[in-house]
Scaffold this motif. Sequence first.
Motif, mmCIF file in Angstrom:
data_model
loop_
_atom_site.group_PDB
_atom_site.id
_atom_site.type_symbol
_atom_site.label_atom_id
_atom_site.label_comp_id
_atom_site.label_asym_id
_atom_site.label_seq_id
_atom_site.Cartn_x
_atom_site.Cartn_y
_atom_site.Cartn_z
ATOM 1 N N GLU A 20 0.847 -1.192 0.000
ATOM 2 C CA GLU A 20 0.000 0.000 0.000
ATOM 3 C C GLU A 20 0.882 1.242 0.000
ATOM 4 O O GLU A 20 1.956 1.259 0.603
ATOM 5 N N VAL A 21 0.412 2.276 -0.668
ATOM 6 C CA VAL A 21 1.161 3.525 -0.762
ATOM 7 C C VAL A 21 0.595 4.538 0.226
ATOM 8 O O VAL A 21 -0.599 4.824 0.218
ATOM 9 N N ALA A 22 1.481 5.072 1.078
ATOM 10 C CA ALA A 22 1.088 6.098 2.054
ATOM 11 C C ALA A 22 1.864 7.371 1.755
ATOM 12 O O ALA A 22 3.081 7.330 1.534
ATOM 13 N N ILE A 23 1.154 8.505 1.746
ATOM 14 C CA ILE A 23 1.771 9.782 1.387
ATOM 15 C C ILE A 23 1.756 10.720 2.584
ATOM 16 O O ILE A 23 0.740 10.854 3.279
ATOM 17 N N THR A 24 2.909 11.352 2.836
ATOM 18 C CA THR A 24 3.022 12.361 3.889
ATOM 19 C C THR A 24 3.567 13.636 3.270
ATOM 20 O O THR A 24 4.560 13.609 2.546
ATOM 21 N N ASN B 116 -1.768 14.051 5.087
ATOM 22 C CA ASN B 116 -1.498 12.637 4.834
ATOM 23 C C ASN B 116 -2.529 12.120 3.848
ATOM 24 O O ASN B 116 -3.636 12.673 3.734
ATOM 25 N N GLY B 117 -2.182 11.064 3.146
ATOM 26 C CA GLY B 117 -3.140 10.509 2.208
ATOM 27 C C GLY B 117 -2.684 9.173 1.664
ATOM 28 O O GLY B 117 -1.667 8.616 2.096
ATOM 29 N N ALA B 118 -3.465 8.681 0.700
ATOM 30 C CA ALA B 118 -3.186 7.382 0.101
ATOM 31 C C ALA B 118 -3.003 7.528 -1.404
ATOM 32 O O ALA B 118 -3.228 8.601 -1.976
ATOM 33 N N ASN B 119 -2.630 6.443 -2.033
ATOM 34 C CA ASN B 119 -2.402 6.427 -3.474
ATOM 35 C C ASN B 119 -3.652 6.848 -4.235
ATOM 36 O O ASN B 119 -4.768 6.399 -3.923
ATOM 37 N N LEU B 120 -3.492 7.728 -5.233
ATOM 38 C CA LEU B 120 -4.553 8.205 -6.135
ATOM 39 C C LEU B 120 -5.625 9.031 -5.432
ATOM 40 O O LEU B 120 -6.662 9.327 -6.005
#
Length: 203
Positions: free
Chosen positions: A26-30, A41-45
């Motif tokens: 899973e892709v996690a974005i900071t 914060n967020g997730a892929n796409l």
Amino acid sequence: GAKIDSTVKDGNGILKVEGYVKGEGEVAITLKDAEGNVVANGANLEEIVVPNAHLWQGRKDPYLYEVSIDLKVNGEIVDNITKKIGFRTFVMDPKRGFILNGIETPLRGVAKHQDRRDLGNAVSAADQIEDMEIIDEMGVNTIRLSHYQHDDIVYDLCDKYGFIVWAEIPYISRHMAEEGNKNLEDQMKELIVQNYHHPSIIC
């Protein structure tokens, strides 16, 4: 790899990351601001909204955020990409000229090659930094990165200094044989994919 898209809507920064994942994970974005504070914060796409984003305003205020993209498997980080980004809008108007974040911004600059006497293209990071410091001292606000894809550090420095950038591949005046054209198309695709996230690049 990942595609990082940063746009502006109604004064808010909109960040969207498309992480290219092979296999599980899973892709996690900071997203952090320039002071290192986590602002989103967020997730892929997923569209990640940054209210009242601090805009990247070229030479006047080249404000950069940092986006960290983690690939997690069973909660453990197994890969990471970290990039600087900036939120900005631009328009090229035939009557008003170049407009950055709604502000008319005349472009005055230089063309840059990455070579040195007795070195050719084998320049160091220190050489690149010195070049950018000289360009900075000249007081210009735009750079044409001439004739080929430049070293990654150059695009990063352009973001940092707030230069508006025209980036190129080695295509100058005429088409080549079919094999050459395919090579040029591949180079253009790579230039775009590798440098899409840079706020300095407008062309």
